[in-house]
Design a protein around this motif. Sequence first.
Motif, short mmCIF file in Angstrom:
data_model
loop_
_atom_site.label_atom_id
_atom_site.label_comp_id
_atom_site.label_asym_id
_atom_site.label_seq_id
_atom_site.Cartn_x
_atom_site.Cartn_y
_atom_site.Cartn_z
N GLU A 65 0.80 -1.23 0.00
CA GLU A 65 0.00 0.00 0.00
C GLU A 65 0.83 1.28 0.00
O GLU A 65 0.41 2.27 -0.59
N ARG A 66 1.97 1.27 0.63
CA ARG A 66 2.78 2.49 0.78
C ARG A 66 3.55 2.78 -0.51
O ARG A 66 4.28 1.93 -1.00
N LEU A 67 3.37 3.99 -1.04
CA LEU A 67 4.09 4.40 -2.25
C LEU A 67 5.52 4.80 -1.87
O LEU A 67 5.74 5.41 -0.83
N HIS A 68 6.48 4.48 -2.75
CA HIS A 68 7.90 4.73 -2.49
C HIS A 68 8.48 5.61 -3.58
O HIS A 68 8.44 5.25 -4.77
N GLY A 69 9.02 6.75 -3.18
CA GLY A 69 9.63 7.67 -4.14
C GLY A 69 10.78 7.05 -4.91
O GLY A 69 10.98 7.36 -6.08
N GLY A 70 11.55 6.18 -4.28
CA GLY A 70 12.71 5.56 -4.93
C GLY A 70 12.37 4.60 -6.05
O GLY A 70 13.24 4.20 -6.82
#
Length: 191
Positions: free
Chosen positions: A155-160
């Motif tokens: 669920e958590r979006l990751h910028g990397g």
Amino acid sequence: EIPIPGFRLQMDVKYVPERVGEYKAYAYVIVDECTRMRFIHAYTSINPGNTVDFLERAKAFFPFSLRTIQTDNGTEFTFRLHPGVGPDYVHPMDEWCVENQIIHRCIPPGEKELNGKVERSHRIDEQSFYWRAPTDTIERLNEELGKWVRVYNHERLHGGIAFRTPFEKLLERFQTLRESKIDDYDELFQL
């Protein structure tokens, strides 16, 4: 960027900020460099036996083969820099890696930035999980860590990884690699 899931994972131990019951707790963490998918499990001590237990759990958790695991030089991972341990004594993690055909790579002393992905994940846990984590029993902590890992991976979006979830990145890599007709594709991924 590592293009194939499982080709290198970073592993470390995080000291859980609060005592769990009457014990200090330690969270073993492993992060895949390609997808940022990760697994966490907490123990009430750090030692080679718990390291091997964690590796077995991690191997069962990831939907792809593990090729290289990168760690620091703590005694939970290696004896190579520790005086008093003879050169003939093999660390249980190294034995496990040989048995599972996995390379164990140790970063040079003082070079924590080489394990930057797992170090960054510790900061995310500190900001998003540990302040609300249950501290009554290690079993409850691990139950909630399992839920947190699911949120982190799905669920958590990751910028990397271009503001995707690790699971979305994994699916994208599976599709790209499947289309590339890589030999032994099914062997790379435990499908």
